[in-house]
Write a protein that holds these residues in place. Structure first.
Motif, PDB file in Angstrom:
ATOM      1  N   SER A  60      -0.936  -7.300  -6.160  1.00 36.95           N
ATOM      2  CA  SER A  60      -0.053  -8.469  -6.246  1.00 36.95           C
ATOM      3  C   SER A  60       1.014  -8.259  -7.315  1.00 36.95           C
ATOM      4  N   ARG A  61       0.626  -7.657  -8.434  1.00 36.61           N
ATOM      5  CA  ARG A  61       1.590  -7.355  -9.487  1.00 36.61           C
ATOM      6  C   ARG A  61       2.645  -6.371  -8.994  1.00 36.61           C
ATOM      7  N   LEU A  62       2.205  -5.382  -8.226  1.00 39.86           N
ATOM      8  CA  LEU A  62       3.136  -4.370  -7.714  1.00 39.86           C
ATOM      9  C   LEU A  62       4.072  -4.953  -6.660  1.00 39.86           C
ATOM     10  N   CYS A  63       3.653  -6.033  -6.010  1.00 40.75           N
ATOM     11  CA  CYS A  63       4.554  -6.725  -5.083  1.00 40.75           C
ATOM     12  C   CYS A  63       5.758  -7.281  -5.850  1.00 40.75           C
ATOM     13  N   ALA A  64       5.503  -7.767  -7.059  1.00 41.47           N
ATOM     14  CA  ALA A  64       6.567  -8.366  -7.868  1.00 41.47           C
ATOM     15  C   ALA A  64       7.587  -7.333  -8.329  1.00 41.47           C
ATOM     16  N   THR A  65       7.179  -6.049  -8.391  1.00 39.63           N
ATOM     17  CA  THR A  65       8.099  -5.001  -8.843  1.00 39.63           C
ATOM     18  C   THR A  65       8.705  -4.209  -7.689  1.00 39.63           C
ATOM     19  N   GLY A  66       8.299  -4.543  -6.449  1.00 39.22           N
ATOM     20  CA  GLY A  66       8.930  -3.908  -5.294  1.00 39.22           C
ATOM     21  C   GLY A  66       8.262  -2.649  -4.786  1.00 39.22           C
ATOM     22  N   PHE A  67       7.165  -2.230  -5.402  1.00 36.31           N
ATOM     23  CA  PHE A  67       6.481  -1.020  -4.943  1.00 36.31           C
ATOM     24  C   PHE A  67       5.561  -1.298  -3.753  1.00 36.31           C
ATOM     25  N   VAL A  68       5.073  -2.526  -3.675  1.00 34.27           N
ATOM     26  CA  VAL A  68       4.114  -2.914  -2.643  1.00 34.27           C
ATOM     27  C   VAL A  68       4.627  -4.160  -1.937  1.00 34.27           C
ATOM     28  N   VAL A  69       4.290  -4.272  -0.642  1.00 37.36           N
ATOM     29  CA  VAL A  69       4.694  -5.435   0.151  1.00 37.36           C
ATOM     30  C   VAL A  69       3.441  -6.128   0.679  1.00 37.36           C
ATOM     31  N   ALA A  70       3.386  -7.450   0.537  1.00 36.20           N
ATOM     32  CA  ALA A  70       2.283  -8.229   1.105  1.00 36.20           C
ATOM     33  C   ALA A  70       2.569  -8.471   2.582  1.00 36.20           C
ATOM     34  N   VAL A  71       1.571  -8.244   3.426  1.00 37.39           N
ATOM     35  CA  VAL A  71       1.743  -8.370   4.872  1.00 37.39           C
ATOM     36  C   VAL A  71       1.074  -9.652   5.359  1.00 37.39           C
ATOM     37  N   ASP A  72       1.864 -10.694   5.577  1.00 33.12           N
ATOM     38  CA  ASP A  72       1.362 -11.960   6.115  1.00 33.12           C
ATOM     39  C   ASP A  72       0.131 -12.467   5.372  1.00 33.12           C
ATOM     40  N   LYS A  74      -2.359 -11.069   4.521  1.00 36.58           N
ATOM     41  CA  LYS A  74      -3.604 -10.489   5.025  1.00 36.58           C
ATOM     42  C   LYS A  74      -3.890  -9.117   4.426  1.00 36.58           C
ATOM     43  N   GLY A  75      -2.892  -8.518   3.832  1.00 31.33           N
ATOM     44  CA  GLY A  75      -3.078  -7.184   3.296  1.00 31.33           C
ATOM     45  C   GLY A  75      -1.825  -6.706   2.585  1.00 31.33           C
ATOM     46  N   PHE A  76      -1.822  -5.423   2.292  1.00 31.61           N
ATOM     47  CA  PHE A  76      -0.707  -4.845   1.556  1.00 31.61           C
ATOM     48  C   PHE A  76      -0.325  -3.499   2.159  1.00 31.61           C
ATOM     49  N   ARG A  77       0.911  -3.113   1.930  1.00 30.69           N
ATOM     50  CA  ARG A  77       1.350  -1.771   2.294  1.00 30.69           C
ATOM     51  C   ARG A  77       2.347  -1.285   1.251  1.00 30.69           C
ATOM     52  N   VAL A  78       2.507   0.040   1.207  1.00 31.91           N
ATOM     53  CA  VAL A  78       3.494   0.622   0.308  1.00 31.91           C
ATOM     54  C   VAL A  78       4.890   0.276   0.826  1.00 31.91           C
ATOM     55  N   ALA A  79       5.767  -0.116  -0.063  1.00 29.41           N
ATOM     56  CA  ALA A  79       7.133  -0.449   0.348  1.00 29.41           C
ATOM     57  C   ALA A  79       7.812   0.775   0.948  1.00 29.41           C
ATOM     58  N   ASP A  80       8.589   0.554   1.992  1.00 27.82           N
ATOM     59  CA  ASP A  80       9.336   1.638   2.614  1.00 27.82           C
ATOM     60  C   ASP A  80      10.455   2.114   1.679  1.00 27.82           C
ATOM     61  N   ILE A  81      10.961   3.292   1.955  1.00 28.86           N
ATOM     62  CA  ILE A  81      12.132   3.789   1.236  1.00 28.86           C
ATOM     63  C   ILE A  81      13.286   3.889   2.225  1.00 28.86           C
ATOM     64  N   SER A  82      14.492   3.747   1.725  1.00 28.99           N
ATOM     65  CA  SER A  82      15.664   3.863   2.579  1.00 28.99           C
ATOM     66  C   SER A  82      16.856   4.219   1.720  1.00 28.99           C
ATOM     67  N   LEU A  83      17.833   4.832   2.348  1.00 27.03           N
ATOM     68  CA  LEU A  83      19.046   5.192   1.624  1.00 27.03           C
ATOM     69  C   LEU A  83      19.774   3.931   1.160  1.00 27.03           C
TER      70      LEU A  83
END
Length: 236
Positions: A60-72, A74-83
């Protein structure tokens, strides 16, 4: 009522969550946890030897810094990268650290200049890449590199500027790891770039120091763009 036992347990849980936050962030930055991958609490618990409660708090802390995304929820995933994200982060970091370095030079003192020289000396003694894996950044160099850029703008004497710069530096860290895999990455002379920045700082040349710092960040973005193109070409 919060008893001493409960308070100790709460403190222990929060300490564990902070430790796990650092561990998961490190594995995201280095690519051990891949962009877009699901972060299953059970699997992470086995990976880090931790319980579900502190792990969920860490994520949850990492969601606040943009490294992790909360999924509905129900869970978490690593944030995607993009140009697109990298360009946004880079341009914002360029603006913030340009302002910070200008203030630092104008407010300079001998202690700050000495700290810059010391951090630069330690950085230049280390190899950028791991000796046995030329496409991986040397972890010791990464620590020294982060310290160098932290010290460089510390002279601005602004907690807010340095705080925002630190957040953005964390976000660019995993992109910097990706830049190591870019074509012609080893053609870049990072030591010379750092030398030039330090020389401009110690010469009190505000315009040159700020422009060199902006260019320094921009070169990393170009390398990551090349690395992303290679990655996409392999997928398609």
């Amino acid at each position: 009522m919060l008893t001493p036992t409960n308070a100790a347990h709460l403190l222990s849980s929060r300490t564990m969550a902070a430790t796990l936050e650092d561990l998961v962030r490190r594995d995201i930055i280095t690519g051990s946890l891949l962009p877009g991958s699901k972060l299953r609490v059970k699997e992470l618990g086995e990976r880090y030897g931790a319980g579900a409660i502190p792990l969920r708090e860490a994520l949850s802390r990492l969601c606040a810094t943009g490294f992790v995304v909360a999924v509905d929820q129900k869970g978490f995933r690593v944030a995607d990268i993009s140009l697109e994200e990298l360009v946004d982060i880079t341009e914002t970091r360029q603006d913030i650290e340009r302002l910070a370095i200008v203030r630092a030079i104008r407010r300079r003192d001998t202690q700050w200049e000495g700290n810059v020289l010391s951090a630069h000396h330690q950085l230049q003694r280390l190899s950028v890449y791991e000796p046995q894996e030329s496409n991986r950044l040397n972890p010791e160099w990464e620590v020294a590199h982060n310290r160098f850029h932290t010290v460089l703008i510390a002279g601005c004497q602004s907690e807010r500027l340095t705080h925002f710069a630190m957040l953005l530096r964390d976000q660019t860290a995993r992109y910097r790891h990706l830049s190591a895999t870019a074509p012609h990455a080893h053609d870049r002379n990072l030591a010379n770039e750092h030398d030039a920045i330090v020389h401009a700082v110690l010469s009190h040349d505000v315009e040159l120091a700020s422009s060199l710092l902006v260019e320094h960040f921009g070169r990393t973005t170009k390398l990551v763009a090349a690395a992303l193109e290679v990655r996409l070409s392999k997928v398609t």
